[in-house]
Scaffold this motif. Structure first.
Motif, PDB file in Angstrom:
ATOM      1  N   THR A   1      35.341   8.302  29.938  1.00  0.00           N
ATOM      2  CA  THR A   1      33.983   8.838  30.058  1.00  0.00           C
ATOM      3  C   THR A   1      33.743   9.380  31.460  1.00  0.00           C
ATOM      4  O   THR A   1      33.111  10.429  31.637  1.00  0.00           O
ATOM      5  CB  THR A   1      32.948   7.757  29.728  1.00  0.00           C
ATOM      6  OG1 THR A   1      33.191   7.255  28.414  1.00  0.00           O
ATOM      7  CG2 THR A   1      31.543   8.318  29.795  1.00  0.00           C
ATOM      8  N   ASN A   2      34.239   8.654  32.465  1.00  0.00           N
ATOM      9  CA  ASN A   2      34.063   9.113  33.846  1.00  0.00           C
ATOM     10  C   ASN A   2      34.853  10.389  34.120  1.00  0.00           C
ATOM     11  O   ASN A   2      34.401  11.253  34.880  1.00  0.00           O
ATOM     12  CB  ASN A   2      34.467   8.017  34.828  1.00  0.00           C
ATOM     13  CG  ASN A   2      33.407   6.934  34.944  1.00  0.00           C
ATOM     14  OD1 ASN A   2      32.230   7.198  34.720  1.00  0.00           O
ATOM     15  ND2 ASN A   2      33.817   5.719  35.270  1.00  0.00           N
ATOM     16  N   LEU A   3      36.028  10.509  33.526  1.00  0.00           N
ATOM     17  CA  LEU A   3      36.787  11.752  33.659  1.00  0.00           C
ATOM     18  C   LEU A   3      35.971  12.938  33.136  1.00  0.00           C
ATOM     19  O   LEU A   3      35.923  14.006  33.758  1.00  0.00           O
ATOM     20  CB  LEU A   3      38.106  11.657  32.886  1.00  0.00           C
ATOM     21  CG  LEU A   3      39.210  10.795  33.492  1.00  0.00           C
ATOM     22  CD1 LEU A   3      40.289  10.525  32.456  1.00  0.00           C
ATOM     23  CD2 LEU A   3      39.814  11.463  34.722  1.00  0.00           C
ATOM     24  N   ASN A   4      35.327  12.732  32.017  1.00  0.00           N
ATOM     25  CA  ASN A   4      34.516  13.793  31.429  1.00  0.00           C
ATOM     26  C   ASN A   4      33.336  14.143  32.327  1.00  0.00           C
ATOM     27  O   ASN A   4      33.046  15.324  32.569  1.00  0.00           O
ATOM     28  CB  ASN A   4      34.015  13.364  30.051  1.00  0.00           C
ATOM     29  CG  ASN A   4      33.437  14.525  29.269  1.00  0.00           C
ATOM     30  OD1 ASN A   4      34.096  15.543  29.086  1.00  0.00           O
ATOM     31  ND2 ASN A   4      32.198  14.388  28.812  1.00  0.00           N
ATOM     32  N   ASN A   5      32.660  13.109  32.849  1.00  0.00           N
ATOM     33  CA  ASN A   5      31.521  13.353  33.736  1.00  0.00           C
ATOM     34  C   ASN A   5      31.951  14.078  35.011  1.00  0.00           C
ATOM     35  O   ASN A   5      31.282  15.006  35.468  1.00  0.00           O
ATOM     36  CB  ASN A   5      30.840  12.034  34.096  1.00  0.00           C
ATOM     37  CG  ASN A   5      30.007  11.479  32.960  1.00  0.00           C
ATOM     38  OD1 ASN A   5      29.379  12.230  32.218  1.00  0.00           O
ATOM     39  ND2 ASN A   5      29.999  10.170  32.795  1.00  0.00           N
ATOM     40  N   MET A   6      33.059  13.634  35.591  1.00  0.00           N
ATOM     41  CA  MET A   6      33.552  14.282  36.804  1.00  0.00           C
ATOM     42  C   MET A   6      33.939  15.738  36.534  1.00  0.00           C
ATOM     43  O   MET A   6      33.748  16.614  37.378  1.00  0.00           O
ATOM     44  CB  MET A   6      34.763  13.529  37.368  1.00  0.00           C
ATOM     45  CG  MET A   6      34.452  12.137  37.855  1.00  0.00           C
ATOM     46  SD  MET A   6      33.260  12.158  39.197  1.00  0.00           S
ATOM     47  CE  MET A   6      32.960  10.403  39.383  1.00  0.00           C
TER      48      MET A   6
ATOM     49  N   ALA B   1      37.821  20.544  37.679  1.00  0.00           N
ATOM     50  CA  ALA B   1      37.236  20.362  36.352  1.00  0.00           C
ATOM     51  C   ALA B   1      38.338  20.303  35.293  1.00  0.00           C
ATOM     52  O   ALA B   1      38.319  19.433  34.404  1.00  0.00           O
ATOM     53  CB  ALA B   1      36.271  21.498  36.043  1.00  0.00           C
ATOM     54  N   TYR B   2      39.285  21.233  35.381  1.00  0.00           N
ATOM     55  CA  TYR B   2      40.388  21.235  34.409  1.00  0.00           C
ATOM     56  C   TYR B   2      41.167  19.932  34.448  1.00  0.00           C
ATOM     57  O   TYR B   2      41.473  19.345  33.399  1.00  0.00           O
ATOM     58  CB  TYR B   2      41.335  22.411  34.677  1.00  0.00           C
ATOM     59  CG  TYR B   2      42.653  22.249  33.963  1.00  0.00           C
ATOM     60  CD1 TYR B   2      42.749  22.444  32.591  1.00  0.00           C
ATOM     61  CD2 TYR B   2      43.807  21.840  34.651  1.00  0.00           C
ATOM     62  CE1 TYR B   2      43.951  22.251  31.919  1.00  0.00           C
ATOM     63  CE2 TYR B   2      45.000  21.652  33.994  1.00  0.00           C
ATOM     64  CZ  TYR B   2      45.071  21.857  32.623  1.00  0.00           C
ATOM     65  OH  TYR B   2      46.243  21.643  31.964  1.00  0.00           O
ATOM     66  N   ASN B   3      41.504  19.459  35.640  1.00  0.00           N
ATOM     67  CA  ASN B   3      42.286  18.221  35.754  1.00  0.00           C
ATOM     68  C   ASN B   3      41.571  17.037  35.117  1.00  0.00           C
ATOM     69  O   ASN B   3      42.186  16.212  34.435  1.00  0.00           O
ATOM     70  CB  ASN B   3      42.587  17.930  37.221  1.00  0.00           C
ATOM     71  CG  ASN B   3      43.566  18.916  37.826  1.00  0.00           C
ATOM     72  OD1 ASN B   3      44.368  19.515  37.117  1.00  0.00           O
ATOM     73  ND2 ASN B   3      43.496  19.116  39.130  1.00  0.00           N
ATOM     74  N   ASN B   4      40.269  16.944  35.329  1.00  0.00           N
ATOM     75  CA  ASN B   4      39.496  15.841  34.742  1.00  0.00           C
ATOM     76  C   ASN B   4      39.366  15.992  33.234  1.00  0.00           C
ATOM     77  O   ASN B   4      39.558  15.032  32.490  1.00  0.00           O
ATOM     78  CB  ASN B   4      38.113  15.770  35.398  1.00  0.00           C
ATOM     79  CG  ASN B   4      38.140  15.052  36.732  1.00  0.00           C
ATOM     80  OD1 ASN B   4      38.144  13.827  36.807  1.00  0.00           O
ATOM     81  ND2 ASN B   4      38.169  15.820  37.815  1.00  0.00           N
ATOM     82  N   PHE B   5      39.036  17.203  32.775  1.00  0.00           N
ATOM     83  CA  PHE B   5      38.901  17.431  31.333  1.00  0.00           C
ATOM     84  C   PHE B   5      40.235  17.201  30.608  1.00  0.00           C
ATOM     85  O   PHE B   5      40.270  16.645  29.512  1.00  0.00           O
ATOM     86  CB  PHE B   5      38.408  18.851  31.061  1.00  0.00           C
ATOM     87  CG  PHE B   5      36.952  19.080  31.366  1.00  0.00           C
ATOM     88  CD1 PHE B   5      36.011  18.091  31.141  1.00  0.00           C
ATOM     89  CD2 PHE B   5      36.524  20.300  31.877  1.00  0.00           C
ATOM     90  CE1 PHE B   5      34.659  18.301  31.415  1.00  0.00           C
ATOM     91  CE2 PHE B   5      35.179  20.521  32.156  1.00  0.00           C
ATOM     92  CZ  PHE B   5      34.247  19.517  31.916  1.00  0.00           C
ATOM     93  N   ASN B   6      41.311  17.650  31.239  1.00  0.00           N
ATOM     94  CA  ASN B   6      42.628  17.434  30.633  1.00  0.00           C
ATOM     95  C   ASN B   6      42.959  15.947  30.587  1.00  0.00           C
ATOM     96  O   ASN B   6      43.633  15.477  29.666  1.00  0.00           O
ATOM     97  CB  ASN B   6      43.694  18.192  31.428  1.00  0.00           C
ATOM     98  CG  ASN B   6      45.010  18.280  30.691  1.00  0.00           C
ATOM     99  OD1 ASN B   6      45.066  18.708  29.546  1.00  0.00           O
ATOM    100  ND2 ASN B   6      46.076  17.873  31.347  1.00  0.00           N
ATOM    101  N   GLY B   7      42.475  15.206  31.587  1.00  0.00           N
ATOM    102  CA  GLY B   7      42.638  13.751  31.578  1.00  0.00           C
ATOM    103  C   GLY B   7      41.960  13.115  30.383  1.00  0.00           C
ATOM    104  O   GLY B   7      42.477  12.147  29.800  1.00  0.00           O
ATOM    105  N   VAL B   8      40.812  13.636  29.989  1.00  0.00           N
ATOM    106  CA  VAL B   8      40.114  13.123  28.805  1.00  0.00           C
ATOM    107  C   VAL B   8      40.992  13.284  27.569  1.00  0.00           C
ATOM    108  O   VAL B   8      41.105  12.368  26.739  1.00  0.00           O
ATOM    109  CB  VAL B   8      38.777  13.860  28.609  1.00  0.00           C
ATOM    110  CG1 VAL B   8      38.100  13.414  27.305  1.00  0.00           C
ATOM    111  CG2 VAL B   8      37.840  13.602  29.782  1.00  0.00           C
TER     112      VAL B   8
END
Length: 458
Positions: free
Chosen positions: A139-144, A157-164
């Protein structure tokens, strides 16, 4: 002062020595205890969160402890707690981001730590704890990712969204719940991840995401626009080394994606605008007019469409005038003027349209001036009569253009093109005082200066 500086350096050296001498196993334990103290009273014990970061940094760097799943689990918990704090401050506007430990991408660090903990887990509870951490940080990855995207930090943004997405795969593989509870939620996440990659110019990362969405039948028209941009990336790159011919060929090849999108979503405005931009790029003006007329039917209050249509007809006017097709040129001139005036009817303060009308008349007068230079060689009485008549007409057209540039200058006094036009028109009028005034103002702007309007208070 020299003694004070020396003293500070000594203090820093001593601090480094103390940290270097900290036993990694004890540091790991202290990190866990500091995190627990912070969680007991987050307001009073914020310093404990800082201590937790310092201690876990020692533990993950030491060979004595970094081969243990518990070390990485602890790092994940600490950095995920920082991510929690950031989200809380962003959402509730309570607290200060500056008071938190200064760490980069805490959610990503936490996620990577949990992945290591999972890969090193030897006992069932260790795997369970790592998966629990992955679900929490997802959830925090998505928020970040959202915060970074809104800030224009598209790589982050891509790195965090891809982490989700990666977290989703790990969780589902291990029979755990993910925040992406349905296929639709997964596709939405793939979509926003692809957009972030595309905006970050990570074409290789964006391509498989949008291809996946297309193949899954996802009901999003923007997928086809994205695929067009991906396939045409080398032509759209401002630093492209391709020739104009190669760019056009690549753009036309990529256009098939927009055609597919149009077939799937015949009424979608975003694809229509993508097509308009495509035909603008390859300078197919006749096709562009049809697309713009369709766009105006859908968005009759979109002022930029009127100015774009005016620009298209302006280009057609220039083309026909250069070819000597006077009748066609005059028709295109009138159409261009009509659309620019319609834009001003929508918004009288719209300087783009005001400037464009001025430029339309200015260019017409400039074209006529070329014909005037031809007549200058004819010294016959009839030739002189034609010359004088055309010269008067040229002066009249320049005079018609002048008030439009004056209006723009009042709103945008440092606009270079407007200053050039004013300088040239006054020179044509033999008003060299005014021409020199705008020549000097032009030089000021070109040297990096800013101006106040000459005409605003006159």
């Amino acid at each position: 002062m020299k003694k004070l500086i020396f003293g500070c350096l000594t203090f820093l050296a001593l601090t480094f020595t103390v940290q270097a001498q900290e036993d990694p196993a004890k540091a790991l334990k202290k990190a866990g205890n500091a995190l627990k103290s912070f969680e007991l009273d987050q307001t009073a014990n914020l310093d404990k969160l800082h201590e937790a970061v310092d201690m876990i940094t020692i533990a993950v760097a030491a060979s004595e402890t970094n081969g243990d799943a518990s070390t990485w689990q602890s790092q994940g918990d600490i950095y995920n707690t920082i991510a929690n704090q950031i989200v809380s401050i962003q959402q509730l506007n309570i607290g200060s981001l500056d008071a938190l430990p200064k760490v980069e991408t805490p959610a990503l660090v936490a996620f990577n730590a949990y992945q290591k903990a999972l890969s090193m887990a030897e006992k069932k509870y260790q795997s369970k704890d790592a998966l629990k951490g992955i679900r929490a940080v997802q959830t925090n990855l998505n928020n970040m990712g959202i915060y970074a995207y809104e800030a224009g930090e598209f790589t982050n943004a891509y790195n965090n969204f891809n982490g989700v997405l990666t977290a989703h795969e790990l969780l589902t593989q291990n029979g755990e719940e993910s925040m992406l509870e349905s296929e639709e939620a997964v596709n939405d996440q793939v979509y926003i991840t692809g957009l972030a990659a595309l905006n970050a110019n990570k074409i290789d990362a964006a391509a498989p995401l949008f291809i996946k969405l297309k193949n899954s039948g996802t009901d999003k028209a923007a997928i086809y626009e994205a695929l067009y941009k991906i396939e045409a990336a080398d032509a759209l790159n401002p630093d492209s080394k391709l020739s104009e011919q190669e760019k056009t060929a690549l753009l036309e090849k990529a256009y098939v994606n927009l055609q597919e999108g149009r077939a799937q979503f015949p009424d979608d405005v975003s694809i229509l605008f993508a097509e308009i931009n495509h035909f603008l790029r390859i300078n197919k003006l006749d096709v562009l007019i049809t697309k713009l007329e369709s766009a105006l039917e859908k968005e009759p209050d979109n002022i930029s469409l009127y100015t774009t249509m005016g620009n298209v007809y302006d280009n057609l006017y220039q083309r026909e005038a250069k070819a000597g097709n006077d009748e066609a040129a005059a028709a295109h001139f009138d159409s261009s003027l009509k659309y620019y005036k319609q834009a001003l009817e929508k918004d009288p303060a719209y300087t783009d349209a005001t400037y464009s009308i001025g430029a339309l008349y200015f260019n017409k007068a400039a074209n006529m001036t070329q014909e005037l230079s031809t007549l200058a060689d004819d010294f016959s009485k009839e030739g002189q009569r034609k010359y004088d008549a055309l010269q008067a007409e040229v002066a009249e057209v320049f005079e018609t253009a002048l008030p439009y540039f004056i209006t723009v200058e009042k709103q945008k006094p440092s606009d270079i093109n407007t200053l050039i036009a004013l300088k040239e028109i006054y020179a044509r009028k033999s008003d060299f005082t005014m021409s020199n005034e705008f020549k000097a103002r032009l030089e000021t702007v070109q040297a990096g200066g800013e101006l106040e309007s000459y005409f605003l208070n006159k």
